[in-house]
Scaffold this motif. Structure first.
Motif, short mmCIF file in Angstrom:
data_model
loop_
_atom_site.label_atom_id
_atom_site.label_comp_id
_atom_site.label_asym_id
_atom_site.label_seq_id
_atom_site.Cartn_x
_atom_site.Cartn_y
_atom_site.Cartn_z
N HIS A 4 0.80 -1.22 0.00
CA HIS A 4 0.00 0.00 0.00
C HIS A 4 0.83 1.27 0.00
CE1 HIS A 4 -3.60 -2.33 0.62
NE2 HIS A 4 -2.96 -2.99 1.56
N SER A 5 2.15 1.16 0.10
CA SER A 5 2.95 2.38 0.17
C SER A 5 4.35 2.17 -0.36
CB SER A 5 3.03 2.88 1.61
OG SER A 5 3.65 1.92 2.42
N TYR A 23 0.31 5.04 -1.74
CA TYR A 23 -0.03 5.00 -3.15
C TYR A 23 -1.31 5.76 -3.46
CZ TYR A 23 3.53 1.43 -3.92
OH TYR A 23 4.71 0.75 -4.02
N ASP A 24 -2.23 5.80 -2.50
CA ASP A 24 -3.48 6.51 -2.71
C ASP A 24 -3.27 8.02 -2.83
OD1 ASP A 24 -4.86 4.12 -2.57
OD2 ASP A 24 -5.23 4.31 -0.42
N GLN A 25 -2.14 8.51 -2.35
CA GLN A 25 -1.86 9.95 -2.37
C GLN A 25 -0.96 10.38 -3.53
OE1 GLN A 25 -3.18 12.27 -0.22
NE2 GLN A 25 -4.46 10.56 0.42
N ILE A 26 -0.48 9.42 -4.34
CA ILE A 26 0.40 9.77 -5.46
C ILE A 26 -0.44 10.34 -6.59
CG2 ILE A 26 1.95 8.87 -7.25
CD1 ILE A 26 2.99 6.87 -5.22
N ARG A 27 -0.08 11.54 -7.03
CA ARG A 27 -0.81 12.24 -8.09
C ARG A 27 -0.14 12.04 -9.45
NH1 ARG A 27 -1.94 18.37 -6.87
NH2 ARG A 27 0.26 18.61 -7.30
N GLU A 28 1.19 11.96 -9.46
CA GLU A 28 1.91 11.83 -10.73
C GLU A 28 3.21 11.08 -10.51
OE1 GLU A 28 4.13 14.72 -13.95
OE2 GLU A 28 2.50 15.54 -12.78
N ILE A 29 3.56 10.25 -11.48
CA ILE A 29 4.85 9.55 -11.48
C ILE A 29 5.56 9.97 -12.76
CG2 ILE A 29 6.01 7.33 -11.47
CD1 ILE A 29 3.40 6.18 -10.23
N ARG A 30 6.71 10.58 -12.62
CA ARG A 30 7.41 11.16 -13.76
C ARG A 30 8.79 10.52 -13.91
NH1 ARG A 30 7.59 17.54 -14.62
NH2 ARG A 30 5.42 17.01 -14.95
N ILE A 40 7.99 11.55 -7.99
CA ILE A 40 6.55 11.48 -7.75
C ILE A 40 6.06 12.82 -7.22
CG2 ILE A 40 6.49 8.98 -7.38
CD1 ILE A 40 6.43 9.52 -4.37
N LEU A 41 4.80 13.10 -7.53
CA LEU A 41 4.11 14.27 -7.02
C LEU A 41 2.94 13.78 -6.19
CD1 LEU A 41 3.83 17.39 -7.04
CD2 LEU A 41 2.39 17.12 -9.07
N MET A 42 2.83 14.26 -4.98
CA MET A 42 1.79 13.81 -4.07
C MET A 42 0.61 14.78 -4.09
SD MET A 42 3.38 11.15 -3.07
CE MET A 42 2.30 10.52 -1.79
N ASN A 43 -0.56 14.29 -3.69
CA ASN A 43 -1.76 15.12 -3.62
C ASN A 43 -1.61 16.28 -2.65
OD1 ASN A 43 -3.22 13.64 -5.48
ND2 ASN A 43 -4.13 12.32 -3.93
N TYR A 44 -0.84 16.10 -1.60
CA TYR A 44 -0.75 17.09 -0.54
C TYR A 44 0.42 18.06 -0.69
CZ TYR A 44 2.49 13.47 1.01
OH TYR A 44 3.49 12.53 1.06
#
Length: 110
Positions: A4-5, A23-30, A40-44
């Protein structure tokens, strides 16, 4: 990585640190094939976190190809872990990424 993380560990001379990303908070993987990094870019947050980096031993085509391959593989694995993709979908993502990389290299030569 866990189920999960994403767990990053770093060890210094006198310190050990760990950072957890859900993983639920990952917004973008570059993936950046020029710097050979995955971020990675997180939601927060608005800042990208470098979670993987490779440095080629030299500037030879073989070493650069190995570094690019490692970045693409890590990127696909991270996408799979965060999106719960099937092995077939992972292979398709890797194939598309490799085709794009091959096409970019052809265009550079022209």
């Amino acid at each position: 990585m866990s189920k999960h993380s994403l767990i990053l560990l770093a060890k210094g001379d006198v310190e050990i640190a760990a950072q957890l990303f859900s993983y639920d908070q990952i917004r973008e993987i570059r993936a950046d094939l020029k710097t050979f990094e995955v971020k990675i870019l997180m939601n927060y947050d608005e800042a990208y976190y470098r979670v993987f980096s490779v440095k080629p031993k030299d500037e030879s085509k073989e070493e650069i190809d190995k570094a690019e391959s490692a970045v693409i593989k890590f990127h696909a694995n991270l996408v799979n872990a965060s999106m719960k993709l099937t092995p077939e979908e992972i292979k398709q993502i890797q194939k598309v990424q490799q085709n794009q990389l091959d096409e970019d290299q052809k265009n550079k030569k022209q």
